[in-house]
Scaffold this motif. Sequence first.
Motif, mmCIF file in Angstrom:
data_model
loop_
_atom_site.group_PDB
_atom_site.id
_atom_site.type_symbol
_atom_site.label_atom_id
_atom_site.label_comp_id
_atom_site.label_asym_id
_atom_site.label_seq_id
_atom_site.Cartn_x
_atom_site.Cartn_y
_atom_site.Cartn_z
ATOM 1 N N ALA A 172 -1.415 -2.610 -11.316
ATOM 2 C CA ALA A 172 -0.116 -1.998 -11.049
ATOM 3 C C ALA A 172 -0.246 -0.483 -11.067
ATOM 4 O O ALA A 172 -1.199 0.067 -11.634
ATOM 5 C CB ALA A 172 0.907 -2.437 -12.087
ATOM 6 N N ASP A 173 0.708 0.181 -10.445
ATOM 7 C CA ASP A 173 0.773 1.637 -10.476
ATOM 8 C C ASP A 173 1.684 2.136 -11.595
ATOM 9 O O ASP A 173 1.576 3.280 -12.030
ATOM 10 C CB ASP A 173 1.313 2.173 -9.140
ATOM 11 C CG ASP A 173 0.455 1.760 -7.963
ATOM 12 O OD1 ASP A 173 -0.769 1.972 -8.029
ATOM 13 O OD2 ASP A 173 1.008 1.216 -6.981
ATOM 14 N N ASN A 191 3.205 12.459 -4.066
ATOM 15 C CA ASN A 191 1.771 12.328 -4.336
ATOM 16 C C ASN A 191 1.255 10.909 -4.122
ATOM 17 O O ASN A 191 0.267 10.505 -4.743
ATOM 18 C CB ASN A 191 1.469 12.764 -5.773
ATOM 19 C CG ASN A 191 1.798 14.220 -6.032
ATOM 20 O OD1 ASN A 191 0.979 15.093 -5.809
ATOM 21 N ND2 ASN A 191 3.014 14.473 -6.505
ATOM 22 N N LEU A 192 1.898 10.175 -3.240
ATOM 23 C CA LEU A 192 1.541 8.772 -3.040
ATOM 24 C C LEU A 192 0.080 8.611 -2.614
ATOM 25 O O LEU A 192 -0.614 7.713 -3.103
ATOM 26 C CB LEU A 192 2.467 8.129 -2.009
ATOM 27 C CG LEU A 192 2.243 6.636 -1.751
ATOM 28 C CD1 LEU A 192 2.407 5.829 -3.040
ATOM 29 C CD2 LEU A 192 3.200 6.114 -0.686
ATOM 30 N N GLU A 193 -0.407 9.460 -1.742
ATOM 31 C CA GLU A 193 -1.782 9.337 -1.273
ATOM 32 C C GLU A 193 -2.777 9.511 -2.420
ATOM 33 O O GLU A 193 -3.755 8.775 -2.520
ATOM 34 C CB GLU A 193 -2.059 10.355 -0.167
ATOM 35 C CG GLU A 193 -1.420 10.021 1.164
ATOM 36 C CD GLU A 193 -1.819 8.634 1.682
ATOM 37 O OE1 GLU A 193 -3.033 8.329 1.662
ATOM 38 O OE2 GLU A 193 -0.924 7.864 2.059
ATOM 39 N N GLU A 202 0.813 -1.213 0.000
ATOM 40 C CA GLU A 202 0.000 0.000 0.000
ATOM 41 C C GLU A 202 0.844 1.260 0.000
ATOM 42 O O GLU A 202 0.452 2.293 -0.542
ATOM 43 C CB GLU A 202 -0.932 -0.004 1.222
ATOM 44 C CG GLU A 202 -2.231 -0.740 1.026
ATOM 45 C CD GLU A 202 -3.113 -0.088 -0.039
ATOM 46 O OE1 GLU A 202 -3.354 1.133 0.045
ATOM 47 O OE2 GLU A 202 -3.532 -0.798 -0.964
ATOM 48 N N ASP A 203 2.015 1.190 0.621
ATOM 49 C CA ASP A 203 2.852 2.381 0.784
ATOM 50 C C ASP A 203 3.917 2.505 -0.298
ATOM 51 O O ASP A 203 4.861 3.283 -0.156
ATOM 52 C CB ASP A 203 3.524 2.364 2.160
ATOM 53 C CG ASP A 203 4.440 1.154 2.341
ATOM 54 O OD1 ASP A 203 4.224 0.130 1.660
ATOM 55 O OD2 ASP A 203 5.362 1.228 3.171
ATOM 56 N N LYS A 204 3.771 1.749 -1.387
ATOM 57 C CA LYS A 204 4.747 1.775 -2.484
ATOM 58 C C LYS A 204 4.046 1.959 -3.822
ATOM 59 O O LYS A 204 2.827 1.793 -3.934
ATOM 60 C CB LYS A 204 5.536 0.456 -2.537
ATOM 61 C CG LYS A 204 6.243 0.066 -1.249
ATOM 62 C CD LYS A 204 7.456 0.919 -0.983
ATOM 63 C CE LYS A 204 8.201 0.417 0.251
ATOM 64 N NZ LYS A 204 9.341 1.303 0.591
ATOM 65 N N ILE A 205 4.832 2.270 -4.832
ATOM 66 C CA ILE A 205 4.359 2.242 -6.217
ATOM 67 C C ILE A 205 4.642 0.842 -6.740
ATOM 68 O O ILE A 205 5.794 0.455 -6.930
ATOM 69 C CB ILE A 205 5.083 3.297 -7.071
ATOM 70 C CG1 ILE A 205 4.786 4.701 -6.566
ATOM 71 C CG2 ILE A 205 4.706 3.157 -8.541
ATOM 72 C CD1 ILE A 205 3.321 5.090 -6.598
ATOM 73 N N ASN A 206 3.598 0.057 -6.937
ATOM 74 C CA ASN A 206 3.740 -1.330 -7.368
ATOM 75 C C ASN A 206 3.992 -1.382 -8.877
ATOM 76 O O ASN A 206 3.236 -0.807 -9.662
ATOM 77 C CB ASN A 206 2.481 -2.115 -6.994
ATOM 78 C CG ASN A 206 2.297 -2.196 -5.495
ATOM 79 O OD1 ASN A 206 3.074 -2.848 -4.797
ATOM 80 N ND2 ASN A 206 1.275 -1.522 -4.981
ATOM 81 N N PHE A 236 9.583 2.623 -5.322
ATOM 82 C CA PHE A 236 9.151 1.659 -6.331
ATOM 83 C C PHE A 236 9.323 0.229 -5.819
ATOM 84 O O PHE A 236 10.362 -0.119 -5.258
ATOM 85 C CB PHE A 236 9.940 1.835 -7.631
ATOM 86 C CG PHE A 236 9.678 3.139 -8.332
ATOM 87 C CD1 PHE A 236 8.386 3.619 -8.489
ATOM 88 C CD2 PHE A 236 10.722 3.883 -8.853
ATOM 89 C CE1 PHE A 236 8.141 4.815 -9.150
ATOM 90 C CE2 PHE A 236 10.499 5.086 -9.513
ATOM 91 C CZ PHE A 236 9.198 5.557 -9.661
ATOM 92 N N HIS A 237 8.302 -0.594 -6.068
ATOM 93 C CA HIS A 237 8.299 -1.979 -5.571
ATOM 94 C C HIS A 237 7.803 -2.888 -6.691
ATOM 95 O O HIS A 237 6.620 -2.897 -7.036
ATOM 96 C CB HIS A 237 7.373 -2.068 -4.346
ATOM 97 C CG HIS A 237 7.127 -3.461 -3.858
ATOM 98 N ND1 HIS A 237 8.123 -4.256 -3.334
ATOM 99 C CD2 HIS A 237 5.981 -4.201 -3.812
ATOM 100 C CE1 HIS A 237 7.619 -5.419 -2.978
ATOM 101 N NE2 HIS A 237 6.333 -5.423 -3.261
#
Length: 416
Positions: A144-145, A403-405, A53-57, A105-106
Amino acid sequence: MKLDERGRAKYRPLKEYDPELVKQLLLDKIAAEEEAINSLQTDFELPALDYREDKINVVSLFSGCGGLDLGFELAGLSSVLGEEKALEAYNSKESYTANRSKGIFHTIYSNDLFKEANESYKINFPEVYQQPLDIRKVKNFPKADLVLGGFPCPGFSEAGPRLIDDERNFLYTHFIRCLLQAKPFAFVAENVKGIMTLGKGEVLNQIVQDFASAGYTVKVKLVNSRDFGVPQIRERVFIVGIREDIDFEYHHPEPTHGENKTPFLTLADAIGDLETKPGDWFTGGFSPIYLSRNRKKGWKDQSFTIQASGRQAPLHPSGPPMRKLGADKWELPGDETLHRRLSVKEIARIQTFPDWFTFSDGGNETVQRNNRLDKQYKQIGNAVPVLLAKAMAMPLATFAKENLEDIKNNRTKVMV
């Protein structure tokens, strides 16, 4: 797009495009591809992936050994730790392993068919789920993000480019099919310089329109690796798309190296310390084709483009320079032992991979040494230089961190 006529000019490009027609042709072709995929006799379903949740997948297509992926990972780490600390960690396997999970990034999924490259990827990205399957047989891509990939350069007919409704080689449309399923906020695609001139530019125009039709604002730029801290003259095209509902405009980064900037990195900077311990290199004679042009740069130069072949690897800068005899004819002065190809370790350095990065040779000791080494040369030559990938990724990493949120809140948005 092709004209509805037969013969050698069958794939003659049209001069103007109707965006709605392009979009419909794309969607029709993707629907046909999906119908073929759905008819496959397979009950395979993706396992539960390691979403954070806390990463850009990140989903990686045509991943190879992971040069593009590692560059993005490093950019994501730089956005959190800062440039200096991230690069310091990058040079040590222990330190990088301890810190890599801190980045923004994940990567959760990768796809490729090159066996040895997949083995290398698994060694270096052990937590990523890998699907070694022809992308045309992948029914469902994960959410994916961000989607990455260097799709193969498209084929085209004798009379013109293969455009959207040519029945051959639709691999880039599977990248787009992934976008429609994964719904990332952004994508990055990389390709060779030649794609800009195929069919007098019509191929690239078509590809850009196809990506845009999937719901993205697309930016394209030709960049040179040496302008971003890579000790190599290597021009590549980066196609970057931002989903239309995202309030962000991507700009390809400006060069960091060159005139009035940080000096270009040279072969001496990159591999000077390996002169007495270069590791293994591809051996054997040099064909007339190899000797048809200069293959040797000096210590103060940047390397020629690293190719995906051991036999075609550039020469090490030691020994006398090559001498031109005439049109398409060069010679190696003195004894041939004064000249050797760059080693696997040296070309990995030139591609800005860290020394700890492992490249599989297939592990079969019964296979001839040169053939095993060639598997490694191919992986490295096909890869995106890590520091070039990092440079292209930094604008996205910075935006994502800040801008993750908003990105998380938009994960369920449906693209047009």
